[in-house]
Motif scaffolding. Sequence first.
Motif, mmCIF file in Angstrom:
data_model
loop_
_atom_site.group_PDB
_atom_site.id
_atom_site.type_symbol
_atom_site.label_atom_id
_atom_site.label_comp_id
_atom_site.label_asym_id
_atom_site.label_seq_id
_atom_site.Cartn_x
_atom_site.Cartn_y
_atom_site.Cartn_z
ATOM 1 N N GLY A 180 20.349 -10.894 -1.085
ATOM 2 C CA GLY A 180 20.137 -10.193 -2.345
ATOM 3 C C GLY A 180 20.096 -8.698 -2.178
ATOM 4 N N ARG A 181 19.363 -8.067 -3.063
ATOM 5 C CA ARG A 181 19.229 -6.610 -3.077
ATOM 6 C C ARG A 181 17.815 -6.271 -3.519
ATOM 7 N NH1 ARG A 181 23.127 -3.155 -2.543
ATOM 8 N NH2 ARG A 181 22.554 -0.989 -2.810
ATOM 9 N N VAL A 182 17.247 -5.238 -2.907
ATOM 10 C CA VAL A 182 15.895 -4.797 -3.247
ATOM 11 C C VAL A 182 15.863 -3.284 -3.402
ATOM 12 C CG1 VAL A 182 14.853 -6.746 -2.027
ATOM 13 C CG2 VAL A 182 15.137 -4.572 -0.837
ATOM 14 N N ALA A 183 14.876 -2.807 -4.136
ATOM 15 C CA ALA A 183 14.632 -1.367 -4.254
ATOM 16 C C ALA A 183 13.128 -1.142 -4.246
ATOM 17 C CB ALA A 183 15.253 -0.809 -5.531
ATOM 18 N N TRP A 184 12.705 -0.209 -3.412
ATOM 19 C CA TRP A 184 11.295 0.146 -3.287
ATOM 20 C C TRP A 184 11.168 1.670 -3.350
ATOM 21 C CZ3 TRP A 184 7.250 -3.365 -2.325
ATOM 22 C CH2 TRP A 184 7.636 -4.682 -2.052
ATOM 23 N N ARG A 185 10.087 2.153 -3.952
ATOM 24 C CA ARG A 185 9.788 3.595 -3.979
ATOM 25 C C ARG A 185 8.636 3.866 -3.033
ATOM 26 N NH1 ARG A 185 8.748 4.433 -9.099
ATOM 27 N NH2 ARG A 185 10.807 5.235 -9.579
ATOM 28 N N ASN A 186 8.866 4.809 -2.126
ATOM 29 C CA ASN A 186 7.804 5.201 -1.214
ATOM 30 C C ASN A 186 6.762 5.999 -1.993
ATOM 31 O OD1 ASN A 186 6.546 7.290 0.777
ATOM 32 N ND2 ASN A 186 7.286 5.597 2.032
ATOM 33 N N GLY B 172 7.973 9.565 -3.040
ATOM 34 C CA GLY B 172 8.622 9.349 -4.329
ATOM 35 C C GLY B 172 10.082 8.956 -4.210
ATOM 36 N N LYS B 173 10.594 8.889 -2.987
ATOM 37 C CA LYS B 173 12.002 8.531 -2.768
ATOM 38 C C LYS B 173 12.187 7.021 -2.829
ATOM 39 C CE LYS B 173 12.831 12.389 0.412
ATOM 40 N NZ LYS B 173 13.248 12.676 1.814
ATOM 41 N N ILE B 174 13.404 6.627 -3.194
ATOM 42 C CA ILE B 174 13.730 5.215 -3.379
ATOM 43 C C ILE B 174 14.657 4.723 -2.272
ATOM 44 C CG2 ILE B 174 14.907 3.558 -4.886
ATOM 45 C CD1 ILE B 174 13.962 5.341 -7.249
ATOM 46 N N ARG C 104 0.844 -1.200 0.000
ATOM 47 C CA ARG C 104 0.000 0.000 0.000
ATOM 48 C C ARG C 104 0.882 1.253 0.000
ATOM 49 N NH1 ARG C 104 -2.304 0.744 5.561
ATOM 50 N NH2 ARG C 104 -0.221 1.610 5.813
ATOM 51 N N ASP C 105 2.002 1.204 0.746
ATOM 52 C CA ASP C 105 2.849 2.376 0.951
ATOM 53 C C ASP C 105 4.065 2.452 0.037
ATOM 54 O OD1 ASP C 105 1.086 2.954 3.018
ATOM 55 O OD2 ASP C 105 2.426 2.276 4.601
ATOM 56 N N TRP C 106 4.454 1.322 -0.565
ATOM 57 C CA TRP C 106 5.683 1.245 -1.351
ATOM 58 C C TRP C 106 5.430 0.521 -2.670
ATOM 59 C CZ3 TRP C 106 10.420 3.095 0.630
ATOM 60 C CH2 TRP C 106 10.408 3.487 1.973
ATOM 61 N N ASP C 107 6.134 0.945 -3.717
ATOM 62 C CA ASP C 107 6.130 0.259 -5.007
ATOM 63 C C ASP C 107 7.445 -0.495 -5.159
ATOM 64 O OD1 ASP C 107 3.664 1.089 -6.156
ATOM 65 O OD2 ASP C 107 4.547 3.049 -6.642
ATOM 66 N N SER D 123 15.866 3.179 4.214
ATOM 67 C CA SER D 123 14.414 2.998 4.163
ATOM 68 C C SER D 123 13.699 4.129 4.891
ATOM 69 C CB SER D 123 14.034 1.644 4.770
ATOM 70 O OG SER D 123 14.661 0.607 4.058
ATOM 71 N N PHE D 124 14.183 4.493 6.073
ATOM 72 C CA PHE D 124 13.569 5.593 6.818
ATOM 73 C C PHE D 124 13.687 6.903 6.048
ATOM 74 C CE2 PHE D 124 14.521 3.395 11.168
ATOM 75 C CZ PHE D 124 13.544 2.466 10.914
#
Length: 139
Positions: A93-99, A103-105, A70-73, A133-134
């Motif tokens: 591994g490695r992950v990337a999420w956009r808030n 709009g920050k990653i 709901r909060d992150w893509d 993340s914060f």
Amino acid sequence: MTTESENVARLKQAYAQWSGQKGADCQCWMDLMAEDVSLGSLADGAPEMSFSAPRSNKDQILDYLNELTRDWDMLSFDMEDFIAQGDRVVAIGRVAWRNKATGKIADTPKIDVWRFRDGKAVDFIEFYDTARSFEAARP
């Protein structure tokens, strides 16, 4: 196939489905987990990521996943290395999420530690860069 290799295979399949669908379908995790599964996250319910509070059953983990998406893509979710011993599997591994709000990653290394019982996950704890993340969650 040994129990260790079966657990790794189950995880690889779930991670591939989760990543391939960019987090749109949580069923891969629900199929993997026992009813009494527990979840821990390094952020531990901090205000920037309140969804990361500890969870103690399958329904609560579904809430965690729904709140996360709901909060992150999800931009990427690549778990590449798996180490198994006994009833434990570590995924690296490695992950990337956009808030979605800022709009920050948050692009971070990730380590997941799983414990299995009778082919089902009963314990999961995730480790990642909480500072990144914060920061991505703050306006």
